[in-house]
Design a protein around this motif. Sequence first.
Motif, PDB file in Angstrom:
ATOM      1  N   ALA A   1       0.808  -1.217   0.000  1.00 43.10           N
ATOM      2  CA  ALA A   1       0.000   0.000   0.000  1.00 43.10           C
ATOM      3  C   ALA A   1       0.844   1.271   0.000  1.00 43.10           C
ATOM      4  N   GLY A   2       2.145   1.116  -0.251  1.00 46.17           N
ATOM      5  CA  GLY A   2       3.028   2.295  -0.257  1.00 46.17           C
ATOM      6  C   GLY A   2       2.853   3.115  -1.533  1.00 46.17           C
TER       7      GLY A   2
ATOM      8  N   ARG B   1       9.915   5.983  -5.626  1.00 44.73           N
ATOM      9  CA  ARG B   1      11.177   5.821  -6.357  1.00 44.73           C
ATOM     10  C   ARG B   1      10.945   5.349  -7.788  1.00 44.73           C
TER      11      ARG B   1
ATOM     12  N   GLY C   1       3.282   3.905   7.077  1.00 48.46           N
ATOM     13  CA  GLY C   1       4.545   3.195   7.318  1.00 48.46           C
ATOM     14  C   GLY C   1       4.367   1.683   7.281  1.00 48.46           C
ATOM     15  N   LEU C   2       5.515   1.002   7.124  1.00 47.44           N
ATOM     16  CA  LEU C   2       5.505  -0.457   7.012  1.00 47.44           C
ATOM     17  C   LEU C   2       4.910  -1.123   8.258  1.00 47.44           C
TER      18      LEU C   2
ATOM     19  N   LEU D   1       8.343  -8.399   1.716  1.00 45.02           N
ATOM     20  CA  LEU D   1       8.289  -7.088   1.076  1.00 45.02           C
ATOM     21  C   LEU D   1       8.310  -7.369  -0.429  1.00 45.02           C
TER      22      LEU D   1
ATOM     23  N   LYS E   1      -5.182   0.963  -5.870  1.00 45.91           N
ATOM     24  CA  LYS E   1      -4.467  -0.161  -6.483  1.00 45.91           C
ATOM     25  C   LYS E   1      -5.377  -1.318  -6.895  1.00 45.91           C
TER      26      LYS E   1
HETATM   27  P1  UTP Z   1       8.868   0.920   0.779  1.00 42.78           P
HETATM   28  O1  UTP Z   1       9.264   2.020   1.665  1.00 42.78           O
HETATM   29  O2  UTP Z   1       9.910   0.228  -0.029  1.00 42.78           O
HETATM   30  O3  UTP Z   1       7.740   1.330  -0.235  1.00 42.78           O
HETATM   31  O4  UTP Z   1       8.053  -0.147   1.617  1.00 42.78           O
HETATM   32  P2  UTP Z   1       7.212   2.712  -0.750  1.00 42.78           P
HETATM   33  O5  UTP Z   1       7.087   3.678   0.374  1.00 42.78           O
HETATM   34  O6  UTP Z   1       5.974   2.385  -1.524  1.00 42.78           O
HETATM   35  O7  UTP Z   1       8.341   3.080  -1.801  1.00 42.78           O
HETATM   36  P3  UTP Z   1       9.130   4.414  -2.101  1.00 42.78           P
HETATM   37  O8  UTP Z   1      10.253   4.440  -1.087  1.00 42.78           O
HETATM   38  O9  UTP Z   1       8.155   5.557  -1.959  1.00 42.78           O
HETATM   39  O10 UTP Z   1       9.604   4.245  -3.500  1.00 42.78           O
HETATM   40  C1  UTP Z   1       8.166  -1.567   1.486  1.00 42.78           C
HETATM   41  C2  UTP Z   1       6.816  -2.190   1.204  1.00 42.78           C
HETATM   42  O11 UTP Z   1       5.871  -1.786   2.184  1.00 42.78           O
HETATM   43  C3  UTP Z   1       4.710  -1.256   1.577  1.00 42.78           C
HETATM   44  C4  UTP Z   1       5.130  -0.806   0.191  1.00 42.78           C
HETATM   45  O12 UTP Z   1       4.031  -0.906  -0.719  1.00 42.78           O
HETATM   46  C5  UTP Z   1       6.246  -1.765  -0.157  1.00 42.78           C
HETATM   47  O13 UTP Z   1       5.775  -2.905  -0.827  1.00 42.78           O
HETATM   48  N1  UTP Z   1       4.179  -0.161   2.417  1.00 42.78           N
HETATM   49  C6  UTP Z   1       4.999   0.869   2.798  1.00 42.78           C
HETATM   50  C7  UTP Z   1       2.854  -0.189   2.791  1.00 42.78           C
HETATM   51  O14 UTP Z   1       2.099  -1.128   2.451  1.00 42.78           O
HETATM   52  N2  UTP Z   1       2.354   0.851   3.524  1.00 42.78           N
HETATM   53  C8  UTP Z   1       3.134   1.882   3.941  1.00 42.78           C
HETATM   54  O15 UTP Z   1       2.612   2.792   4.638  1.00 42.78           O
HETATM   55  C9  UTP Z   1       4.483   1.899   3.556  1.00 42.78           C
END
Ligand code: UTP
Length: 290
Positions: free
Chosen positions: A11-12, A16, A108-109, A129, A60
């Motif tokens: 859900a990020g 990048r 956040g993760l 991940l 998504k």
């Molecule tokens: P990342 O930090 O690599 O993903 O998180 P991001 O934030 O989507 O990527 P950038 O840095 O902006 O390019 C690792 C995984 O955790 C998920 C992301 O989708 C990714 O698969 N994630 C991250 C979530 O599900 N929710 C969040 O709040 C943050």
Amino acid sequence: MKITKAVIPAAGLGTRFLPFTKSIPKELVPIMEKPALHLIIEEGLASGIKEFEIIINDDKPAINNYFSPNNHLETLLHAKNKDSLIAGVNNLIHNAHLNYIAQPKPLGLGHAILMAQEKVGDEYFGIFLPDEIMMDTTPALSQLIAKAQQYNCSIVAVQEVPREKVSSYGIVSIKQNLEKNLFEIDKLIEKPSINHAPSTLAIIGRYVLSPTIFASLKNTQAGSGNEIQLTDGITHMMNNGERVLAYNITTHRYDVGNPLDWLKANIAYALSQPLYATEIKHYLSDLQKK
Ligand code: UTP
């Protein structure tokens, strides 16, 4: 300890990989003909995972679409005698039980993992991940599961990273070497500066965690990047007496969430396939001559 469930945070924002990720989630970037998330589910099934909790956001729908049957396409392919082209993904849909759970905001993760608490319940579980692709004959998560079962505790995958990259990872401080590649952890530090990093062993995208992580995540405040960090949740869990080990996985890893590593993953994957290997080798050597 039986481990049959895994959480896949997807859900990020994928910043990048913008502008591509404006319309397509980074979890679906193609590694040759398969989306990254397809390879992750394959790794999960090969590791004994039966149920996947995929954390998504409302932007998504493509993820859910990919893992849903497409009757119209199937009818068209059947008429052309080309059913085999989507047999692989249909098998996946058939064998993997996928649940989709919304994360209302990308906090956040750690917060993403917390969304899966109800579905995971009171069991040890895996985490993938999905932007980290591991290429190995023994599935990476299955290596972690074997160690978690042997020691009856949580375990995080780690790998050595170059010193200049420690500030992008959670870094492990080692208390003791238990056996080859397996360590007792002293503490975890999220994104330390080079000068404050206790080692160059970085936490990478595979975990097996005790369900007590959920209570710890509820007690974890936003940390680095103003996000609720999984690393901080694991620290909280350790401070409450939970044992967590680190396993150094030697498998080749690609962070396909950034365009350069994504390209390298595709080249490596193509070189591993007899169908493409020769042509890619010739192509790369021709390019170098120019
Ligand atoms: P990342 O930090 O690599 O993903 O998180 P991001 O934030 O989507 O990527 P950038 O840095 O902006 O390019 C690792 C995984 O955790 C998920 C992301 O989708 C990714 O698969 N994630 C991250 C979530 O599900 N929710 C969040 O709040 C943050």
